[in-house]
Design an enzyme around this catalytic site. Sequence first.
Site, PDB file in Angstrom:
ATOM      1  CB  CYS A   1      50.477  -9.692  12.819  1.00 13.35           C
ATOM      2  SG  CYS A   1      48.912  -9.630  11.948  1.00 13.35           S
ATOM      3  NE  ARG A   2      42.413  -8.087  16.205  1.00 14.55           N
ATOM      4  CZ  ARG A   2      41.806  -7.105  16.818  1.00 14.55           C
ATOM      5  NH1 ARG A   2      42.150  -5.874  16.567  1.00 14.55           N
ATOM      6  NH2 ARG A   2      40.837  -7.333  17.658  1.00 14.55           N
TER       7      ARG A   2
END
Length: 186
Positions: free
Chosen positions: A35-36
């Site tokens: 995930c970012r």
Amino acid sequence: MSIYQFDVKKANGESISLSNYKGKTLLIVNTASQCRFTPQFQDLQKLYEKYQPNGLEILGFPCNQFGEQEPGSNEEAVSFCQLNYGVTFPIFAKMDVNGPHAHPLFQYLKQQAPFQGFDETNSMAKLLKLMILDKAPEWLAGDEIKWNFTKFLIDANDRVIRRYEPHETPLDFENDIAELLAPKTL
């Protein structure tokens, strides 16, 4: 209701009651390894090392509902956190946090700390909202978890104090944690 009434599964499949954390300040986070916001593991670990001796427990719950960002097994999720970020706080089994199969723990947390909206003055919040609108518009409705790394702070008396959205980094709210752990004087 109480947070302590819920059972969750460890990565190895063993069931554990959250009553094991009675009297602790908890930070409950839905996580993902791709995930970012995954680099937040680093700051979560810093907070854990700093405040765990004073009663903080961080509980990570991997979730694959947002862009399939936690595709591996439970063991792979734990290993990723340990190898890449030195995580020593518990990472539990993957679970759904939204929808018809949402774990009751997250249903409860969402009721206790509803979504307060996106801070349109915050560029990360605006980007997150646009990303969700593009990739998973169904999560924009109501109090649903909006993306990975939504965090819930629970005090030692079992009260859900606050919900922090994914763009809010752990160090942004370190003072909230410190305040809950500070000894109260008369």
